[in-house]
Design an enzyme around this catalytic site. Structure first.
Site, PDB file in Angstrom:
ATOM      1  N   LEU A  17       0.826  -1.208   0.000  1.00  0.00           N
ATOM      2  CA  LEU A  17       0.000   0.000   0.000  1.00  0.00           C
ATOM      3  C   LEU A  17       0.862   1.260   0.000  1.00  0.00           C
ATOM      4  O   LEU A  17       0.535   2.252  -0.664  1.00  0.00           O
ATOM      5  CB  LEU A  17      -0.923  -0.013   1.235  1.00  0.00           C
ATOM      6  CG  LEU A  17      -1.809  -1.256   1.406  1.00  0.00           C
ATOM      7  CD1 LEU A  17      -2.696  -1.117   2.633  1.00  0.00           C
ATOM      8  CD2 LEU A  17      -2.653  -1.503   0.158  1.00  0.00           C
ATOM      9  N   VAL A  60       9.848   2.851  12.196  1.00  0.00           N
ATOM     10  CA  VAL A  60       8.915   3.897  12.641  1.00  0.00           C
ATOM     11  C   VAL A  60       8.840   4.045  14.160  1.00  0.00           C
ATOM     12  O   VAL A  60       8.372   5.062  14.661  1.00  0.00           O
ATOM     13  CB  VAL A  60       7.492   3.678  12.077  1.00  0.00           C
ATOM     14  CG1 VAL A  60       7.463   3.923  10.584  1.00  0.00           C
ATOM     15  CG2 VAL A  60       6.942   2.303  12.426  1.00  0.00           C
ATOM     16  N   SER A 147      -7.165  -0.913  10.003  1.00  0.00           N
ATOM     17  CA  SER A 147      -7.594  -2.152   9.350  1.00  0.00           C
ATOM     18  C   SER A 147      -9.044  -2.367   9.748  1.00  0.00           C
ATOM     19  O   SER A 147      -9.467  -1.913  10.823  1.00  0.00           O
ATOM     20  CB  SER A 147      -6.752  -3.323   9.848  1.00  0.00           C
ATOM     21  OG  SER A 147      -7.377  -4.561   9.534  1.00  0.00           O
ATOM     22  N   TYR A 160      -3.354  -7.580  16.849  1.00  0.00           N
ATOM     23  CA  TYR A 160      -3.530  -6.722  15.669  1.00  0.00           C
ATOM     24  C   TYR A 160      -4.815  -5.896  15.779  1.00  0.00           C
ATOM     25  O   TYR A 160      -4.814  -4.684  15.530  1.00  0.00           O
ATOM     26  CB  TYR A 160      -3.564  -7.621  14.428  1.00  0.00           C
ATOM     27  CG  TYR A 160      -3.544  -6.898  13.102  1.00  0.00           C
ATOM     28  CD1 TYR A 160      -2.441  -6.134  12.713  1.00  0.00           C
ATOM     29  CD2 TYR A 160      -4.612  -7.002  12.210  1.00  0.00           C
ATOM     30  CE1 TYR A 160      -2.415  -5.497  11.481  1.00  0.00           C
ATOM     31  CE2 TYR A 160      -4.585  -6.367  10.978  1.00  0.00           C
ATOM     32  CZ  TYR A 160      -3.481  -5.624  10.617  1.00  0.00           C
ATOM     33  OH  TYR A 160      -3.454  -4.989   9.397  1.00  0.00           O
ATOM     34  N   THR A 195      -1.436  -7.361  -1.538  1.00  0.00           N
ATOM     35  CA  THR A 195      -0.075  -6.842  -1.334  1.00  0.00           C
ATOM     36  C   THR A 195       0.827  -8.004  -0.926  1.00  0.00           C
ATOM     37  O   THR A 195       0.337  -9.087  -0.614  1.00  0.00           O
ATOM     38  CB  THR A 195      -0.051  -5.793  -0.191  1.00  0.00           C
ATOM     39  OG1 THR A 195      -0.245  -6.489   1.058  1.00  0.00           O
ATOM     40  CG2 THR A 195      -1.093  -4.723  -0.354  1.00  0.00           C
TER      41      THR A 195
HETATM   42  N1  LIG Z   1      -2.808  -5.816   2.834  1.00  0.00           N
HETATM   43  C1  LIG Z   1      -3.923  -5.836   3.538  1.00  0.00           C
HETATM   44  O1  LIG Z   1      -4.857  -6.608   3.246  1.00  0.00           O
HETATM   45  C2  LIG Z   1      -4.105  -4.919   4.721  1.00  0.00           C
HETATM   46  C3  LIG Z   1      -5.366  -4.889   5.330  1.00  0.00           C
HETATM   47  C4  LIG Z   1      -5.579  -4.050   6.408  1.00  0.00           C
HETATM   48  C5  LIG Z   1      -4.556  -3.254   6.862  1.00  0.00           C
HETATM   49  N2  LIG Z   1      -3.339  -3.304   6.274  1.00  0.00           N
HETATM   50  C6  LIG Z   1      -2.294  -2.427   6.829  1.00  0.00           C
HETATM   51  O2  LIG Z   1      -1.735  -1.690   5.765  1.00  0.00           O
HETATM   52  C7  LIG Z   1      -0.368  -1.374   6.062  1.00  0.00           C
HETATM   53  C8  LIG Z   1       0.506  -1.765   4.879  1.00  0.00           C
HETATM   54  O3  LIG Z   1       0.350  -3.145   4.644  1.00  0.00           O
HETATM   55  P1  LIG Z   1       0.808  -3.834   3.282  1.00  0.00           P
HETATM   56  O4  LIG Z   1      -0.215  -4.841   2.953  1.00  0.00           O
HETATM   57  O5  LIG Z   1       1.198  -2.813   2.282  1.00  0.00           O
HETATM   58  O6  LIG Z   1       2.088  -4.638   3.824  1.00  0.00           O
HETATM   59  P2  LIG Z   1       3.511  -4.900   3.174  1.00  0.00           P
HETATM   60  O7  LIG Z   1       4.092  -6.000   4.011  1.00  0.00           O
HETATM   61  O8  LIG Z   1       3.444  -5.057   1.705  1.00  0.00           O
HETATM   62  O9  LIG Z   1       4.296  -3.537   3.471  1.00  0.00           O
HETATM   63  C9  LIG Z   1       4.570  -3.114   4.783  1.00  0.00           C
HETATM   64  C10 LIG Z   1       5.861  -2.314   4.749  1.00  0.00           C
HETATM   65  O10 LIG Z   1       6.063  -1.798   6.067  1.00  0.00           O
HETATM   66  C11 LIG Z   1       7.433  -1.958   6.376  1.00  0.00           C
HETATM   67  N3  LIG Z   1       7.616  -1.987   7.813  1.00  0.00           N
HETATM   68  C12 LIG Z   1       7.268  -2.987   8.680  1.00  0.00           C
HETATM   69  N4  LIG Z   1       7.642  -2.659   9.913  1.00  0.00           N
HETATM   70  C13 LIG Z   1       8.239  -1.437   9.840  1.00  0.00           C
HETATM   71  C14 LIG Z   1       8.838  -0.576  10.787  1.00  0.00           C
HETATM   72  N5  LIG Z   1       8.923  -0.905  12.097  1.00  0.00           N
HETATM   73  N6  LIG Z   1       9.340   0.609  10.355  1.00  0.00           N
HETATM   74  C15 LIG Z   1       9.286   0.943   9.047  1.00  0.00           C
HETATM   75  N7  LIG Z   1       8.740   0.173   8.103  1.00  0.00           N
HETATM   76  C16 LIG Z   1       8.224  -1.014   8.491  1.00  0.00           C
HETATM   77  C17 LIG Z   1       7.841  -3.269   5.715  1.00  0.00           C
HETATM   78  O11 LIG Z   1       9.246  -3.364   5.538  1.00  0.00           O
HETATM   79  C18 LIG Z   1       7.093  -3.165   4.386  1.00  0.00           C
HETATM   80  O12 LIG Z   1       7.856  -2.511   3.375  1.00  0.00           O
HETATM   81  C19 LIG Z   1      -0.044  -2.085   7.383  1.00  0.00           C
HETATM   82  O13 LIG Z   1      -0.194  -1.150   8.440  1.00  0.00           O
HETATM   83  C20 LIG Z   1      -1.122  -3.160   7.472  1.00  0.00           C
HETATM   84  O14 LIG Z   1      -1.390  -3.528   8.819  1.00  0.00           O
HETATM   85  C21 LIG Z   1      -3.087  -4.129   5.207  1.00  0.00           C
END
Ligand SMILES: NC(=O)c1ccc[n+]([C@@H]2O[C@H](COP(=O)([O-])OP(=O)(O)OC[C@H]3O[C@@H](n4cnc5c(N)ncnc54)[C@H](O)[C@@H]3O)[C@@H](O)[C@H]2O)c1
Length: 254
Positions: A17, A60, A147, A160, A195
């Protein structure tokens, strides 16, 4: 707020995302700093996005690393937008199958990543934005990522769901807190998005997850998240709100 020529920070911008949002912001004319972990794909991601993208290694939850990423952003101009995508979960049960209590370490690590990380990103970014000149009534706009688990946590998602509910809780109070600084705060609560986070699931499970979404019956595309994130930055009247982006899904207990 117009995207043209603004500087934006995207946490977790190396993947999923965050990467789609970084791309969309650059298409809109912004300069973007991706803040992501050392082990991430951030350097390649920034290269692929071209000269208006930079990568800064930052966890972060780490104040010094986040401040270093914000310094990189401010070297490009005034920081006007933050899209905070870094986050994630770990599955535990309150009572595990073997009868032992759920792991405190895992619970704490998920709270740390999602809640403390969001607070850290927000406070450090807002402190920079507060020094900006007011343009069209604004100094900055922040987008957080929750989420749908914040509202319908599934079995196994205690850490979570709790953490993402914390992000939802942070939203309105932060918008109120930062109102006097002319900084807006909104949150996206995604449903199920296609993703790398979901890539570890089999194709069958991904397809059936997609079919479980009422309409459209498919996984969300990262570009759809990016579109809402950039809208939240651009629409000056949108503030203190969490918007579900989920094709009308309501998660079942399992
Ligand atoms: N994909 C989904 O279905 C979904 C659904 C609901 C919520 N989310 C939320 O969306 C956000 C992005 O998810 P995504 O699907 O793109 O995941 P993703 O795993 O593709 O990307 C997450 C990114 O965050 C980085 N990251 C993790 N921990 C970190 C930290 N401590 N400091 C800096 N960077 C860090 C990772 O290296 C990665 O590049 C997250 O907060 C996730 O909880 C995703």
């Amino acid at each position: 707020m117009k995207l043209q020529n603004i500087v934006a920070l995207v946490t977790g911008g190396a993947s999923g995302l965050g990467l789609a949002t970084a791309r969309r912001l650059i298409e809109g004319g912004a300069k973007v700093v991706i803040a992501d972990l050392e082990r991430s794909n951030g350097a390649d991601a920034a290269l692929s996005l071209g000269p208006n993208a930079r990568f800064s290694i930052a966890d972060v939850t780490d104040t010094d690393q986040m401040n270093a990423a914000l310094d990189v952003a401010e070297s490009l101009g005034e920081l006007r937008a933050v899209v905070h995508c870094a986050g994630g979960g770990a599955a535990i049960r309150l009572v595990e199958k073997d009868g032992s209590p759920g792991s405190m370490e895992k619970f704490e690590s998920v709270i740390r990543l999602n809640v403390i990380g969001s607070f850290n990103v927000l406070r450090l970014s807002a402190a920079r934005m507060a020094r900006n000149e007011v343009i069209d009534g604004e100094r900055g706009a922040c987008v957080l990522t929750a989420s749908v688990a914040a509202f319908e946590g599934q079995i196994g998602q205690v850490p979570y769901a709790t953490a993402k509910a914390g992000v939802v809780g942070l939203t309105l109070v932060s918008a109120r807190d930062l109102a006097s600084k002319n900084i807006r705060v909104n949150t996206i609560a995604p449903g199920i998005f296609d993703t790398p986070m979901l890539a570890r699931l089999s194709e069958d499970i991904r397809t059936s997850l997609g079919r479980s979404v009422p309409n459209p019956a498919r996984l969300g595309q990262p570009e759809e998240f990016a579109e809402l994130a950039t809208h939240m930055i651009q629409n000056g009247y949108l503030n203190g709100e969490t918007i579900r982006l989920d094709g009308a899904i309501r998660m079942q207990p399992r």
